[in-house]
Design a protein around this motif. Sequence first.
Motif, PDB file in Angstrom:
ATOM      1  N   THR A   1      82.760 -59.586  -9.152  1.00  0.00           N
ATOM      2  CA  THR A   1      83.302 -58.770  -8.054  1.00  0.00           C
ATOM      3  C   THR A   1      83.959 -57.508  -8.601  1.00  0.00           C
ATOM      4  O   THR A   1      83.735 -56.411  -8.093  1.00  0.00           O
ATOM      5  CB  THR A   1      84.305 -59.588  -7.214  1.00  0.00           C
TER       6      THR A   1
ATOM      7  N   THR B   1      82.640 -53.742  -7.933  1.00  0.00           N
ATOM      8  CA  THR B   1      83.596 -52.842  -7.288  1.00  0.00           C
ATOM      9  C   THR B   1      83.810 -51.590  -8.133  1.00  0.00           C
ATOM     10  O   THR B   1      83.825 -50.475  -7.608  1.00  0.00           O
ATOM     11  CB  THR B   1      84.939 -53.562  -7.047  1.00  0.00           C
ATOM     12  N   SER B   2      83.958 -51.766  -9.445  1.00  0.00           N
ATOM     13  CA  SER B   2      84.190 -50.608 -10.314  1.00  0.00           C
ATOM     14  C   SER B   2      82.992 -49.661 -10.322  1.00  0.00           C
ATOM     15  O   SER B   2      83.157 -48.448 -10.404  1.00  0.00           O
ATOM     16  CB  SER B   2      84.554 -51.044 -11.732  1.00  0.00           C
TER      17      SER B   2
ATOM     18  N   THR C   1      82.826 -47.818  -6.741  1.00  0.00           N
ATOM     19  CA  THR C   1      83.937 -46.903  -6.492  1.00  0.00           C
ATOM     20  C   THR C   1      83.950 -45.754  -7.494  1.00  0.00           C
ATOM     21  O   THR C   1      84.802 -44.880  -7.416  1.00  0.00           O
ATOM     22  CB  THR C   1      85.289 -47.636  -6.549  1.00  0.00           C
TER      23      THR C   1
ATOM     24  N   GLU D   1      83.726 -54.130   1.244  1.00  0.00           N
ATOM     25  CA  GLU D   1      84.317 -55.170   0.393  1.00  0.00           C
ATOM     26  C   GLU D   1      83.684 -56.531   0.658  1.00  0.00           C
ATOM     27  O   GLU D   1      83.375 -57.271  -0.266  1.00  0.00           O
ATOM     28  CB  GLU D   1      85.828 -55.257   0.605  1.00  0.00           C
TER      29      GLU D   1
ATOM     30  N   VAL E   1      80.440 -56.757  -1.151  1.00  0.00           N
ATOM     31  CA  VAL E   1      80.622 -56.951  -2.592  1.00  0.00           C
ATOM     32  C   VAL E   1      80.927 -58.417  -2.882  1.00  0.00           C
ATOM     33  O   VAL E   1      80.355 -59.016  -3.788  1.00  0.00           O
ATOM     34  CB  VAL E   1      81.750 -56.041  -3.137  1.00  0.00           C
TER      35      VAL E   1
ATOM     36  N   VAL F   1      91.695 -54.490  -9.613  1.00  0.00           N
ATOM     37  CA  VAL F   1      91.120 -55.055  -8.399  1.00  0.00           C
ATOM     38  C   VAL F   1      91.971 -56.231  -7.936  1.00  0.00           C
ATOM     39  O   VAL F   1      92.277 -57.116  -8.722  1.00  0.00           O
ATOM     40  CB  VAL F   1      89.671 -55.544  -8.643  1.00  0.00           C
TER      41      VAL F   1
ATOM     42  N   ALA G   1      91.228 -58.684  -4.993  1.00  0.00           N
ATOM     43  CA  ALA G   1      90.184 -58.912  -3.996  1.00  0.00           C
ATOM     44  C   ALA G   1      89.930 -60.397  -3.812  1.00  0.00           C
ATOM     45  O   ALA G   1      90.595 -61.230  -4.411  1.00  0.00           O
ATOM     46  CB  ALA G   1      88.898 -58.212  -4.439  1.00  0.00           C
TER      47      ALA G   1
END
Length: 134
Positions: free
Chosen positions: A10, A14-15, A18, A60, A63, A103, A105
């Motif tokens: 995750t 995400t990295s 973004t 989100e 992801v 993160v 999340a």
Amino acid sequence: MDETALALVTAAITSIITGATGEAGKGAWTSLIAMVKKTFGKKGGQEAALELVGAVKMEERDVIELSEILVERAGQDPEFARELSAWLKDIEGPAKTDGPTNVVAGSARITGPVIQGRDFSGPISFGTPTQDPS
């Protein structure tokens, strides 16, 4: 499901989406797409994974869903587990050199202050400082 692996996947996805991994993230995203198509495109693979990874801008929940699908498949398919692990190691280096990736999340439950960043110096405290009794 391996919660540690889920958190790592995750955070990595995400990295990338973004922009935290910079230019290296584009190559990592391309290699993730290829790995997902190769694995999920055979044996009547999971359409959800192919649809999610094909999305240009992911929410989100997308992801997290994609990460869950990937980690679940890795638990069932040792070859895919090796590929996913290698992919995570490949993108780990660029993320570190471009700066921090923080993160919070998934099923994280935050009950107090959170500090995310890099290279802190000096004291960090929360609340009212204690009085010196002397």
